[in-house]
Design a protein around this motif. Sequence first.
Motif, PDB file in Angstrom:
ATOM      1  N   LEU A 106     -46.360  70.284 -90.522  1.00 35.64           N
ATOM      2  CA  LEU A 106     -46.407  71.470 -89.672  1.00 35.64           C
ATOM      3  C   LEU A 106     -47.842  71.887 -89.376  1.00 35.64           C
ATOM      4  CD1 LEU A 106     -43.529  73.518 -91.349  1.00 35.64           C
ATOM      5  CD2 LEU A 106     -43.448  72.273 -89.192  1.00 35.64           C
ATOM      6  N   ALA A 107     -48.706  71.780 -90.371  1.00 33.79           N
ATOM      7  CA  ALA A 107     -50.109  72.138 -90.175  1.00 33.79           C
ATOM      8  C   ALA A 107     -50.762  71.213 -89.150  1.00 33.79           C
ATOM      9  CB  ALA A 107     -50.861  72.077 -91.499  1.00 33.79           C
ATOM     10  N   GLY A 108     -50.394  69.922 -89.185  1.00 33.15           N
ATOM     11  CA  GLY A 108     -50.930  68.992 -88.199  1.00 33.15           C
ATOM     12  C   GLY A 108     -50.584  69.407 -86.785  1.00 33.15           C
ATOM     13  N   SER A 109     -49.353  69.885 -86.584  1.00 30.67           N
ATOM     14  CA  SER A 109     -48.942  70.359 -85.257  1.00 30.67           C
ATOM     15  C   SER A 109     -49.728  71.594 -84.848  1.00 30.67           C
ATOM     16  CB  SER A 109     -47.436  70.663 -85.259  1.00 30.67           C
ATOM     17  OG  SER A 109     -46.687  69.503 -85.532  1.00 30.67           O
ATOM     18  N   ILE A 110     -49.958  72.506 -85.804  1.00 28.27           N
ATOM     19  CA  ILE A 110     -50.732  73.720 -85.508  1.00 28.27           C
ATOM     20  C   ILE A 110     -52.156  73.361 -85.106  1.00 28.27           C
ATOM     21  CG2 ILE A 110     -51.739  75.798 -86.548  1.00 28.27           C
ATOM     22  CD1 ILE A 110     -49.183  75.961 -88.283  1.00 28.27           C
ATOM     23  N   LEU A 111     -52.775  72.446 -85.836  1.00 26.34           N
ATOM     24  CA  LEU A 111     -54.148  72.061 -85.531  1.00 26.34           C
ATOM     25  C   LEU A 111     -54.245  71.345 -84.192  1.00 26.34           C
ATOM     26  CD1 LEU A 111     -55.227  70.852 -89.086  1.00 26.34           C
ATOM     27  CD2 LEU A 111     -55.928  72.961 -87.934  1.00 26.34           C
ATOM     28  N   GLU A 112     -53.230  70.556 -83.860  1.00 29.51           N
ATOM     29  CA  GLU A 112     -53.237  69.895 -82.557  1.00 29.51           C
ATOM     30  C   GLU A 112     -53.115  70.912 -81.433  1.00 29.51           C
ATOM     31  OE1 GLU A 112     -53.066  67.214 -79.349  1.00 29.51           O
ATOM     32  OE2 GLU A 112     -54.030  67.275 -81.315  1.00 29.51           O
ATOM     33  N   LEU A 113     -52.264  71.913 -81.596  1.00 25.97           N
ATOM     34  CA  LEU A 113     -52.158  72.973 -80.591  1.00 25.97           C
ATOM     35  C   LEU A 113     -53.479  73.716 -80.439  1.00 25.97           C
ATOM     36  CD1 LEU A 113     -48.629  74.470 -81.360  1.00 25.97           C
ATOM     37  CD2 LEU A 113     -49.341  73.330 -79.258  1.00 25.97           C
ATOM     38  N   GLN A 114     -54.150  73.969 -81.552  1.00 24.15           N
ATOM     39  CA  GLN A 114     -55.447  74.646 -81.487  1.00 24.15           C
ATOM     40  C   GLN A 114     -56.457  73.802 -80.718  1.00 24.15           C
ATOM     41  OE1 GLN A 114     -58.282  73.743 -83.771  1.00 24.15           O
ATOM     42  NE2 GLN A 114     -59.592  75.513 -83.420  1.00 24.15           N
ATOM     43  N   ARG A 115     -56.444  72.475 -80.952  1.00 24.36           N
ATOM     44  CA  ARG A 115     -57.351  71.592 -80.229  1.00 24.36           C
ATOM     45  C   ARG A 115     -57.078  71.617 -78.736  1.00 24.36           C
ATOM     46  NH1 ARG A 115     -57.604  67.047 -77.722  1.00 24.36           N
ATOM     47  NH2 ARG A 115     -55.379  66.672 -77.950  1.00 24.36           N
ATOM     48  N   ILE A 156     -55.682  74.058 -77.001  1.00 23.56           N
ATOM     49  CA  ILE A 156     -56.093  75.355 -76.445  1.00 23.56           C
ATOM     50  C   ILE A 156     -57.593  75.359 -76.167  1.00 23.56           C
ATOM     51  CG2 ILE A 156     -56.385  77.809 -76.984  1.00 23.56           C
ATOM     52  CD1 ILE A 156     -53.709  77.599 -78.532  1.00 23.56           C
ATOM     53  N   VAL A 157     -58.362  74.880 -77.138  1.00 20.87           N
ATOM     54  CA  VAL A 157     -59.816  74.846 -76.969  1.00 20.87           C
ATOM     55  C   VAL A 157     -60.199  73.933 -75.810  1.00 20.87           C
ATOM     56  CG1 VAL A 157     -61.975  74.101 -78.050  1.00 20.87           C
ATOM     57  CG2 VAL A 157     -60.301  75.400 -79.370  1.00 20.87           C
ATOM     58  N   GLU A 158     -59.550  72.765 -75.726  1.00 21.63           N
ATOM     59  CA  GLU A 158     -59.880  71.818 -74.667  1.00 21.63           C
ATOM     60  C   GLU A 158     -59.523  72.378 -73.301  1.00 21.63           C
ATOM     61  OE1 GLU A 158     -57.770  67.817 -73.635  1.00 21.63           O
ATOM     62  OE2 GLU A 158     -59.377  67.360 -75.058  1.00 21.63           O
ATOM     63  N   GLN A 159     -58.345  72.987 -73.192  1.00 20.29           N
ATOM     64  CA  GLN A 159     -57.910  73.516 -71.898  1.00 20.29           C
ATOM     65  C   GLN A 159     -58.788  74.670 -71.447  1.00 20.29           C
ATOM     66  OE1 GLN A 159     -55.578  72.577 -69.760  1.00 20.29           O
ATOM     67  NE2 GLN A 159     -54.810  70.852 -70.949  1.00 20.29           N
ATOM     68  N   CYS A 160     -59.135  75.554 -72.357  1.00 21.82           N
ATOM     69  CA  CYS A 160     -59.929  76.725 -71.990  1.00 21.82           C
ATOM     70  C   CYS A 160     -61.404  76.388 -71.839  1.00 21.82           C
ATOM     71  CB  CYS A 160     -59.763  77.830 -73.048  1.00 21.82           C
ATOM     72  SG  CYS A 160     -58.093  78.501 -73.131  1.00 21.82           S
TER      73      CYS A 160
END
Length: 304
Positions: free
Chosen positions: A67-76, A78-82
Amino acid sequence: MELKHLRSFVAVVRYGSFTRAAEKLYLSQPAVSAHVQALEEELGRRLIIRTTKSLEVTPKGQTVCRLAGSILELQRQIVEQCGRGSRTVIRLGASTIPSAYVLPQLLPEFGRLYPEVYFTVHQSNSQGVADGLAEGLFDVGLLGMAGDERLAYIPFCRDRIVLIAPVAEPYLTMHDQPEVPLAELLAQPIILREQSSGSQKSAGRFLDSLGVSEEQLHVTARINDQEAIKNLVAGGLGVSLISQRAAQNFVDEKRVLKFDLPSHDVRSLYLAYRRDYILQAHVKEFLAFAQQKFLPEEETGPRL
């Protein structure tokens, strides 16, 4: 719950070591240990069992890691898109054959359809691409073998191993024979790829089907680069078992002779991504485009 705690915990699980996790994250080992301890205290669960000689992830720890891996991927994402505005980047890892002979067909066409998408491409052998995907270095891999349980694979393109030889005697006489004289050809000096390449594994399976081991061959060189292999064969150093896609331009230019291998199955080239990644829309578009580019012609499997 802080992202840095999740990031340290996932790194410890991934690398099986607090020391290696600290090196990869550019942190001190005490800092990584403190992050994991803080996460365990917050969750009220033991996630990792540590001894002086080993490290064991508990069943609950495995769940938290996924689950943490999925959270970190979402964070990545978000940063990339923004951070990049209207531009998006797909990080590709490609083994030798896809990198040299498939991507040049794919990327220009995809770029015309999606001008806002850019690519970074890292070339390695198939095992190196698989490891890079598993470690989060790439979004998509293009490689010549499947089997890593951490990854999802989509067959999208086909290739086969052929034998190439110099345009000289005795190969010209062999080439005119109605049946491929495999025993004579495999008795010649031969150039092979490195063991971890998909092409060499496919060539190895062919040799196994004949009951021939590499130890029985007169191996004059083992070279990673397909172009170097073709040039050496054209120069008369020996024969080689090589990807048909890689060999085709030298065959068309009549710089080498091609011998089709009897009863050798066609192999698939694969698109791959990490199973626990949430694919971004532009990555899905690229996967679908790559399948569409080759599947109607080669019928390699179901579409994404």
